[in-house]
Design a protein around this motif. Structure first.
Motif, PDB file in Angstrom:
ATOM      1  N   TRP A   1      -3.679  -5.588   1.359  1.00  0.00           N
ATOM      2  CA  TRP A   1      -4.084  -6.327   0.167  1.00  0.00           C
ATOM      3  C   TRP A   1      -3.839  -7.824   0.377  1.00  0.00           C
ATOM      4  O   TRP A   1      -4.702  -8.662   0.127  1.00  0.00           O
ATOM      5  N   ASP A   2      -2.653  -8.147   0.853  1.00  0.00           N
ATOM      6  CA  ASP A   2      -2.320  -9.554   1.080  1.00  0.00           C
ATOM      7  C   ASP A   2      -3.142 -10.179   2.197  1.00  0.00           C
ATOM      8  O   ASP A   2      -3.237 -11.401   2.294  1.00  0.00           O
ATOM      9  N   SER A   3      -3.743  -9.346   3.042  1.00  0.00           N
ATOM     10  CA  SER A   3      -4.595  -9.832   4.132  1.00  0.00           C
ATOM     11  C   SER A   3      -6.078  -9.755   3.764  1.00  0.00           C
ATOM     12  O   SER A   3      -6.938  -9.945   4.618  1.00  0.00           O
ATOM     13  N   ASN A   4      -6.347  -9.420   2.504  1.00  0.00           N
ATOM     14  CA  ASN A   4      -7.713  -9.317   2.002  1.00  0.00           C
ATOM     15  C   ASN A   4      -8.517  -8.187   2.652  1.00  0.00           C
ATOM     16  O   ASN A   4      -9.737  -8.246   2.714  1.00  0.00           O
ATOM     17  N   ASP A   5      -7.831  -7.162   3.154  1.00  0.00           N
ATOM     18  CA  ASP A   5      -8.495  -5.979   3.683  1.00  0.00           C
ATOM     19  C   ASP A   5      -8.522  -4.864   2.646  1.00  0.00           C
ATOM     20  O   ASP A   5      -9.195  -3.854   2.837  1.00  0.00           O
ATOM     21  N   PHE A   6      -7.760  -5.008   1.603  1.00  0.00           N
ATOM     22  CA  PHE A   6      -7.640  -4.066   0.492  1.00  0.00           C
ATOM     23  C   PHE A   6      -7.710  -4.888  -0.783  1.00  0.00           C
ATOM     24  O   PHE A   6      -7.386  -6.078  -0.764  1.00  0.00           O
ATOM     25  N   ASP A   7      -8.058  -4.244  -1.867  1.00  0.00           N
ATOM     26  CA  ASP A   7      -7.950  -4.925  -3.148  1.00  0.00           C
ATOM     27  C   ASP A   7      -6.789  -4.306  -3.930  1.00  0.00           C
ATOM     28  O   ASP A   7      -6.129  -3.381  -3.456  1.00  0.00           O
ATOM     29  N   GLU A   8      -6.554  -4.816  -5.103  1.00  0.00           N
ATOM     30  CA  GLU A   8      -5.435  -4.317  -5.901  1.00  0.00           C
ATOM     31  C   GLU A   8      -5.603  -2.836  -6.212  1.00  0.00           C
ATOM     32  O   GLU A   8      -4.621  -2.082  -6.240  1.00  0.00           O
ATOM     33  N   GLU A   9      -6.832  -2.404  -6.406  1.00  0.00           N
ATOM     34  CA  GLU A   9      -7.076  -0.986  -6.714  1.00  0.00           C
ATOM     35  C   GLU A   9      -6.618  -0.094  -5.558  1.00  0.00           C
ATOM     36  O   GLU A   9      -5.988   0.947  -5.774  1.00  0.00           O
ATOM     37  N   GLY A  10      -6.927  -0.482  -4.333  1.00  0.00           N
ATOM     38  CA  GLY A  10      -6.481   0.294  -3.176  1.00  0.00           C
ATOM     39  C   GLY A  10      -4.968   0.351  -3.078  1.00  0.00           C
ATOM     40  O   GLY A  10      -4.391   1.386  -2.736  1.00  0.00           O
ATOM     41  N   PHE A  11      -4.335  -0.773  -3.369  1.00  0.00           N
ATOM     42  CA  PHE A  11      -2.879  -0.799  -3.380  1.00  0.00           C
ATOM     43  C   PHE A  11      -2.330   0.141  -4.447  1.00  0.00           C
ATOM     44  O   PHE A  11      -1.431   0.933  -4.197  1.00  0.00           O
ATOM     45  N   ARG A  12      -2.888   0.049  -5.664  1.00  0.00           N
ATOM     46  CA  ARG A  12      -2.414   0.881  -6.782  1.00  0.00           C
ATOM     47  C   ARG A  12      -2.590   2.365  -6.467  1.00  0.00           C
ATOM     48  O   ARG A  12      -1.743   3.175  -6.825  1.00  0.00           O
ATOM     49  N   GLU A  13      -3.665   2.727  -5.782  1.00  0.00           N
ATOM     50  CA  GLU A  13      -3.874   4.130  -5.408  1.00  0.00           C
ATOM     51  C   GLU A  13      -2.736   4.627  -4.527  1.00  0.00           C
ATOM     52  O   GLU A  13      -2.213   5.723  -4.734  1.00  0.00           O
ATOM     53  N   GLN A  14      -2.348   3.831  -3.546  1.00  0.00           N
ATOM     54  CA  GLN A  14      -1.250   4.228  -2.659  1.00  0.00           C
ATOM     55  C   GLN A  14       0.074   4.276  -3.408  1.00  0.00           C
ATOM     56  O   GLN A  14       0.892   5.173  -3.187  1.00  0.00           O
ATOM     57  N   LEU A  15       0.272   3.321  -4.295  1.00  0.00           N
ATOM     58  CA  LEU A  15       1.494   3.310  -5.090  1.00  0.00           C
ATOM     59  C   LEU A  15       1.554   4.533  -5.998  1.00  0.00           C
ATOM     60  O   LEU A  15       2.598   5.187  -6.100  1.00  0.00           O
ATOM     61  N   ASP A  16       0.430   4.887  -6.613  1.00  0.00           N
ATOM     62  CA  ASP A  16       0.385   6.080  -7.467  1.00  0.00           C
ATOM     63  C   ASP A  16       0.655   7.349  -6.669  1.00  0.00           C
ATOM     64  O   ASP A  16       1.392   8.234  -7.119  1.00  0.00           O
ATOM     65  N   LEU A  17       0.086   7.453  -5.467  1.00  0.00           N
ATOM     66  CA  LEU A  17       0.330   8.620  -4.614  1.00  0.00           C
ATOM     67  C   LEU A  17       1.801   8.716  -4.250  1.00  0.00           C
ATOM     68  O   LEU A  17       2.394   9.815  -4.255  1.00  0.00           O
ATOM     69  N   PHE A  18       2.411   7.587  -3.932  1.00  0.00           N
ATOM     70  CA  PHE A  18       3.836   7.574  -3.624  1.00  0.00           C
ATOM     71  C   PHE A  18       4.644   8.075  -4.819  1.00  0.00           C
ATOM     72  O   PHE A  18       5.539   8.901  -4.670  1.00  0.00           O
ATOM     73  N   GLN A  19       4.341   7.562  -5.988  1.00  0.00           N
ATOM     74  CA  GLN A  19       5.081   7.951  -7.189  1.00  0.00           C
ATOM     75  C   GLN A  19       4.895   9.421  -7.492  1.00  0.00           C
ATOM     76  O   GLN A  19       5.846  10.096  -7.907  1.00  0.00           O
ATOM     77  N   GLU A  20       3.707   9.959  -7.263  1.00  0.00           N
ATOM     78  CA  GLU A  20       3.476  11.392  -7.462  1.00  0.00           C
ATOM     79  C   GLU A  20       4.326  12.223  -6.497  1.00  0.00           C
ATOM     80  O   GLU A  20       4.900  13.240  -6.894  1.00  0.00           O
ATOM     81  N   ARG A  21       4.407  11.782  -5.248  1.00  0.00           N
ATOM     82  CA  ARG A  21       5.238  12.505  -4.265  1.00  0.00           C
ATOM     83  C   ARG A  21       6.704  12.489  -4.673  1.00  0.00           C
ATOM     84  O   ARG A  21       7.434  13.445  -4.452  1.00  0.00           O
ATOM     85  N   GLN A  22       7.154  11.391  -5.257  1.00  0.00           N
ATOM     86  CA  GLN A  22       8.546  11.281  -5.675  1.00  0.00           C
ATOM     87  C   GLN A  22       8.878  12.219  -6.826  1.00  0.00           C
ATOM     88  O   GLN A  22       9.996  12.691  -6.939  1.00  0.00           O
ATOM     89  N   GLN A  23       7.895  12.492  -7.663  1.00  0.00           N
ATOM     90  CA  GLN A  23       8.123  13.340  -8.821  1.00  0.00           C
ATOM     91  C   GLN A  23       8.073  14.821  -8.483  1.00  0.00           C
ATOM     92  O   GLN A  23       8.564  15.645  -9.249  1.00  0.00           O
ATOM     93  N   SER A  24       7.485  15.149  -7.343  1.00  0.00           N
ATOM     94  CA  SER A  24       7.382  16.583  -6.992  1.00  0.00           C
ATOM     95  C   SER A  24       8.511  17.054  -6.117  1.00  0.00           C
ATOM     96  O   SER A  24       9.400  16.412  -5.761  1.00  0.00           O
TER      97      SER A  24
END
Length: 93
Positions: A70-93
């Motif tokens: 994201w910081d290198s302009n290869d991803f946008d905020e949405e792509g970052f948020r998707e990975q963050l959401d996946l991480f948070q889902e893994r933490q809850q399971s």
């Protein structure tokens, strides 16, 4: 700019290459001396700590990579948020 904003933190070695094998060799030599078992156990503790740090980094590697991209302009905020959401889902399971 493409990639590398954090020097590929998500995938690079956190401890200089070769340090772990040197520690293992020192541990084995100390253990082989017979009277240095306590020191050998301390060296093993360092190896265990390195493994734990790497495990923790691996748990968040996808988020670190998305942030870097994201910081290198290869991803946008949405792509970052998707990975963050996946991480948070893994933490809850």
């Amino acid at each position: 700019m493409s990639g590398g904003s954090y020097n590929y933190l998500y995938s690079r070695d956190l401890i200089e290459v070769g340090v772990q094998s040197d520690l293992e060799a020192a541990r084995d030599r100390l253990a082989g001396l017979g009277y240095a078992d306590d020191v050998a156990q301390k060296v093993q503790g360092i190896l265990d700590a390195i493994a734990e740090v790497e495990r923790r980094r691996d748990e968040i590697a996808d988020v670190l990579q998305a942030l870097e991209w994201w910081d290198s302009n290869d991803f946008d905020e949405e792509g970052f948020r998707e990975q963050l959401d996946l991480f948070q889902e893994r933490q809850q399971s």
